[in-house]
Design a protein around this motif. Structure first.
Motif, mmCIF file in Angstrom:
data_model
loop_
_atom_site.group_PDB
_atom_site.id
_atom_site.type_symbol
_atom_site.label_atom_id
_atom_site.label_comp_id
_atom_site.label_asym_id
_atom_site.label_seq_id
_atom_site.Cartn_x
_atom_site.Cartn_y
_atom_site.Cartn_z
ATOM 1 N N PRO A 202 40.167 32.347 74.714
ATOM 2 C CA PRO A 202 40.720 32.335 73.360
ATOM 3 C C PRO A 202 40.238 33.525 72.534
ATOM 4 O O PRO A 202 39.088 33.965 72.656
ATOM 5 N N THR A 203 41.118 34.068 71.723
ATOM 6 C CA THR A 203 40.778 35.163 70.812
ATOM 7 C C THR A 203 40.357 34.598 69.459
ATOM 8 O O THR A 203 40.455 33.393 69.221
ATOM 9 N N LEU A 204 39.882 35.466 68.580
ATOM 10 C CA LEU A 204 39.547 35.050 67.221
ATOM 11 C C LEU A 204 40.845 34.968 66.416
ATOM 12 O O LEU A 204 41.501 35.984 66.184
ATOM 13 N N ASN A 205 41.198 33.754 65.994
ATOM 14 C CA ASN A 205 42.500 33.538 65.373
ATOM 15 C C ASN A 205 42.426 33.051 63.933
ATOM 16 O O ASN A 205 43.465 32.764 63.333
ATOM 17 N N GLY A 206 41.235 32.938 63.374
ATOM 18 C CA GLY A 206 41.094 32.373 62.036
ATOM 19 C C GLY A 206 41.542 33.311 60.938
ATOM 20 O O GLY A 206 41.706 34.523 61.140
ATOM 21 N N MET A 207 41.747 32.726 59.754
ATOM 22 C CA MET A 207 42.168 33.553 58.612
ATOM 23 C C MET A 207 41.156 34.641 58.292
ATOM 24 O O MET A 207 41.517 35.730 57.841
ATOM 25 N N GLN A 208 39.894 34.351 58.551
ATOM 26 C CA GLN A 208 38.851 35.333 58.262
ATOM 27 C C GLN A 208 38.923 36.529 59.206
ATOM 28 O O GLN A 208 38.281 37.565 58.972
ATOM 29 N N ASP A 209 39.713 36.396 60.282
ATOM 30 C CA ASP A 209 39.820 37.479 61.264
ATOM 31 C C ASP A 209 41.095 38.298 61.115
ATOM 32 O O ASP A 209 41.352 39.205 61.914
ATOM 33 N N ALA B 192 42.034 40.578 59.142
ATOM 34 C CA ALA B 192 41.919 41.995 58.770
ATOM 35 C C ALA B 192 41.772 42.912 59.983
ATOM 36 O O ALA B 192 41.962 44.120 59.875
ATOM 37 N N LYS B 193 41.426 42.340 61.125
ATOM 38 C CA LYS B 193 41.246 43.175 62.320
ATOM 39 C C LYS B 193 42.124 42.649 63.455
ATOM 40 O O LYS B 193 42.484 41.474 63.475
ATOM 41 N N ASP B 194 42.442 43.519 64.381
ATOM 42 C CA ASP B 194 43.278 43.150 65.517
ATOM 43 C C ASP B 194 42.403 42.495 66.579
ATOM 44 O O ASP B 194 41.600 43.167 67.235
ATOM 45 N N THR B 195 42.539 41.185 66.746
ATOM 46 C CA THR B 195 41.698 40.456 67.694
ATOM 47 C C THR B 195 42.427 40.163 69.004
ATOM 48 O O THR B 195 41.926 39.407 69.834
ATOM 49 N N ARG B 196 43.592 40.738 69.196
ATOM 50 C CA ARG B 196 44.383 40.446 70.388
ATOM 51 C C ARG B 196 43.706 40.971 71.661
ATOM 52 O O ARG B 196 42.871 41.870 71.613
ATOM 53 N N THR B 197 44.110 40.405 72.766
ATOM 54 C CA THR B 197 43.659 40.872 74.071
ATOM 55 C C THR B 197 44.888 41.199 74.913
ATOM 56 O O THR B 197 46.007 40.809 74.567
ATOM 57 N N THR B 198 44.694 41.916 75.992
ATOM 58 C CA THR B 198 45.821 42.362 76.808
ATOM 59 C C THR B 198 46.073 41.392 77.962
ATOM 60 O O THR B 198 45.157 41.026 78.705
ATOM 61 N N VAL B 199 47.335 40.992 78.089
ATOM 62 C CA VAL B 199 47.755 40.084 79.162
ATOM 63 C C VAL B 199 49.021 40.665 79.792
ATOM 64 O O VAL B 199 49.884 41.191 79.079
ATOM 65 N N LYS B 200 49.116 40.546 81.103
ATOM 66 C CA LYS B 200 50.306 41.048 81.797
ATOM 67 C C LYS B 200 51.420 40.014 81.674
ATOM 68 O O LYS B 200 51.299 38.888 82.173
#
Length: 537
Positions: A193-200, A202-210
C-alpha cells in the motif's frame, strides 16, 4: 375475621423466619472459617427485570438457568443486530445491485439522471451523479480502478463499511484522476500500500506497477474483505448531470490486474427512475443476511470478539445457521428490540456531543468526528452508539466526511424534529432558513427522507426529487442573502414555489443538509441553519 388475621400473622412469621434462615445460610459464621464479605455472596432469591431468580447456596435452579440462558441469547441477538449493521448494509447494496443484473466489477450502476426517490437507498442524494460498483477481490484478485479527471468525492469501503481509500476530490489524485490498485485481504505478493491520506496529497506517493504490459504509476490500498463497494460522485455542471454522466461512462475503468491486457468492456446500467432495494432487513432475515456475509469473507475479516457474538447465536463461517424454535423465537424478539434501539439512537440521540449547535435540533452523523468511531482518540474505546447512529441512516465511510479540512470533502447535518423537538409531520407545513453566504465551496443541498426506509421521501403524485440544491434550483433569496425553504403537503400561500419541497400527509420525514467543500464558517459554527418552524396556515 379472626381466623384470617391469625393466618396473615402466621404468614408474616413464616416469611420472616425464611428470611432469617436464608441470611443465616449465607452469612452465619458456622458455615465458614473466616469472615465472608457480603458483597461477594448471592442471596437465594434475587428480584430482576427478567423475573425472580432462585439459587441454592449460589447455584442457579433449573428455572433460573432457563431464564438466564434465554436472556443471554436475547442480549446476544441485540448485540449482533447493532454491531453488524455495517456488514448487512453493504450486503444489502450488493443484493440491490445484483437485482439489476450487476454481478461483476466491470458492471456499474450509474444515475445518469440523478438518484430519485424510487430506489430504497440509505439517505442517497439527489445532487450528484453516482457511479457504483461492487468489487469481488476473491474472484478477481488484485483489481485496478481508473478514474477520470474531475471526479467528485469517491471512496472504496470494505464489506464492514471500513474505509479502504478515497478517490477523486478527497483522494490522493485530488480530482486529477489516475489509477488505483486494490489488494485482496490475503494478498501475499510484492505490491505494498502507498501513502493515500489527505496529509500526503502534496507529494506524489504513487508506485510503479506493470499494467497491460507497460509501467504505470498507481496508488495502492489493501482491503480486509473480498467484497468492496466503490462509490463515485460527479458534480453537476450548469445544474445538469450530463457532463458527469459522460465522464463516468467514458473515463471509468475497472478490471482485474491479471486481465489488464484484455479487460472486459465496461457495462453501465442507468438506475435513475428504477425501483430496487439496498436496505438491510430489520427483522429475523437480518441474521440470515449476516450469515451470507460471513461465509463469503475470510476469517480475519472481523476480530474474535465480533465473531464470538455472532457464533453465540449460531452464525459462524463454515456452519449452517439453523436455530431451533426456541432460539428463533428469541432472535425474532431480539431483532425487534435491536431495531427499536437503533431507531432511537439514530433519530433521537441522547449523546449531547451529537448536536452541532447549542439550543438547536441539528446533529451530526459522525459523532466525535472520527471515521473509526473511536472516542477520545481511542482512550474511550469504540463509540458503538455513534457507529450505529451513522450506519442505520447512511452509507459510505471516509475521513473526508469526518475531518475538518476547509474546501475538501463533504459534511452533513440532520434533523428529525422542529425547533421544539417534535416530529416533522407530512401534513403540516414548515420553514427553515439558511443564512447568507452558506459555507459550501461546491454546493449545498437539503433533502427530505422517509424515516421508515431512511431513503428519499416518496410523494405519490408529486416530485421524485424531494430536495433543494443551490446549483440546480432557481431559488428565491431574501433581501439579506439568506434563503428560506418550505416543506409541506402543498405550496404555502404567498411563498416562492421554487423554494418548496412537497411532503406526504400521514407520514413523518426528516431532513439532511449537505455541504460539499465545507468552509471554515461551518467548522467554527459562526454559520448555522435555523431549526424547522411550523407555519400556521
Amino acid at each position: 375475621m379472626k381466623t384470617l388475621t391469625k393466618r396473615f400473622l402466621l404468614t408474616l412469621s413464616l416469611l420472616s423466619l425464611a428470611s432469617c434462615t436464608q441470611t443465616e445460610s449465607l452469612y452465619s459464621s458456622d458455615k465458614y472459617t473466616t469472615e465472608i464479605p457480603e458483597q461477594i455472596m448471592t442471596p437465594n432469591l434475587v428480584e430482576t427485570r427478567i423475573g425472580q431468580l432462585e439459587f441454592y447456596d449460589g447455584i442457579p435452579t433449573k428455572e433460573t438457568l432457563s431464564k438466564v440462558y434465554d436472556n443471554l441469547d436475547f442480549i446476544r441477538g441485540i448485540d449482533v443486530f447493532l454491531n453488524f449493521i455495517p456488514a448487512t448494509s453493504v450486503e444489502g447494496i450488493r443484493l440491490g445491485m445484483k437485482s439489476l443484473g450487476l454481478d461483476n466489477s466491470n458492471e456499474v450502476l450509474i444515475f445518469d439522471d440523478l438518484m430519485d426517490s424510487k430506489p430504497l437507498f440509505l439517505t442517497g442524494n439527489t445532487d450528484t451523479v453516482y457511479a457504483l460498483a461492487m468489487l469481488d477481490l476473491e474472484k478477481d484478485g488484485v483489481t485496478v480502478v481508473e478514474i477520470p479527471p474531475g471526479a467528485g468525492p469517491g471512496t472504496v469501503n470494505d464489506a464492514f463499511f471500513r474505509f479502504v481509500v478515497d478517490m477523486g476530490a478527497p483522494g490522493p489524485d485530488a480530482k486529477k484522476g489516475g489509477a488505483y490498485v486494490i489488494l485482496p485481504p490475503d494478498y501475499k505478493g510484492k505490491l505494498k500500500p502507498t501513502l493515500n491520506g489527505m496529509q500526503d496529497r502534496a507529494k506524489d506517493t504513487r508506485t510503479t506497477v506493470k499494467i497491460a504490459g507497460r509501467d504505470q504509476k498507481v496508488w495502492i490500498a489493501q482491503s480486509r474483505s473480498y467484497n468492496n463497494w466503490l462509490i463515485l460522485r460527479g458534480f453537476l455542471k450548469d445544474g445538469k448531470p450530463d457532463h458527469a454522466s459522460n465522464m463516468w461512462r467514458t473515463g471509468l475503468k475497472i478490471y482485474p490486474l491479471a486481465q489488464s491486457s484484455k479487460p472486459k468492456p465496461m457495462k453501465f446500467v442507468n438506475g435513475s427512475g428504477k425501483y430496487f432495494n439496498t436496505v438491510h432487513a430489520n427483522d429475523y432475515a437480518f441474521y440470515e443476511e449476516l450469515w451470507h456475509v460471513l461465509q463469503k469473507e475470510p476469517l480475519s475479516f472481523i476480530d474474535p470478539e465480533l465473531r464470538g457474538q455472532a457464533s453465540a447465536i449460531g452464525i459462524q463461517k463454515g456452519k449452517a445457521f439453523k436455530p431451533d424454535a426456541r432460539l428463533k423465537a428469541i432472535l425474532t424478539d431480539a431483532v425487534a428490540v435491536g431495531n427499536a434501539t437503533a431507531r432511537s439512537i439514530a433519530f433521537k440521540s441522547n449523546d449531547k456531543n451529537a448536536y452541532l449547535f447549542k439550543g438547536k435540533q441539528w446533529y451530526t452523523g459522525f459523532v466525535g468526528r472520527d471515521y473509526q468511531w473511536l472516542k477520545d482518540k481511542g482512550l474511550g474505546g469504540r463509540n458503538m452508539d455513534a457507529r450505529t447512529l451513522f450506519f442505520y441512516l447512511a452509507t459510505v465511510n471516509t475521513p473526508a466526511m469526518a475531518l475538518q479540512i476547509p474546501g475538501v470533502g463533504s459534511n452533513y447535518a440532520l434533523t428529525t424534529g422542529d425547533k421544539n423537538g417534535d416530529i416533522l409531520y407530512g401534513e403540516k407545513t414548515y420553514q427553515v432558513t439558511l443564512p447568507a453566504n452558506a459555507p459550501a465551496k461546491d454546493f449545498w443541498s437539503m433533502v427530505a427522507y422517509d424515516p421508515q426506509t431512511r431513503s428519499e421521501l416518496q410523494v405519490p403524485g408529486g416530485s421524485a426529487y424531494p430536495s433543494k440544491n443551490n446549483k440546480r434550483d432557481q431559488l428565491v433569496y431574501n433581501k439579506d442573502g439568506s434563503v428560506t425553504l418550505y416543506f409541506g403537503p402543498k405550496a404555502p400561500q404567498g411563498k416562492p414555489l421554487d423554494n418548496w419541497t412537497q411532503t406526504t400527509p400521514g407520514k413523518a420525514w426528516f431532513a439532511m443538509l449537505r455541504l460539499y467543500g465545507p468552509l471554515q464558517a461551518w467548522f467554527d459554527k459562526t454559520w448555522s441553519p435555523s431549526d424547522f418552524e411550523l407555519i400556521n396556515e
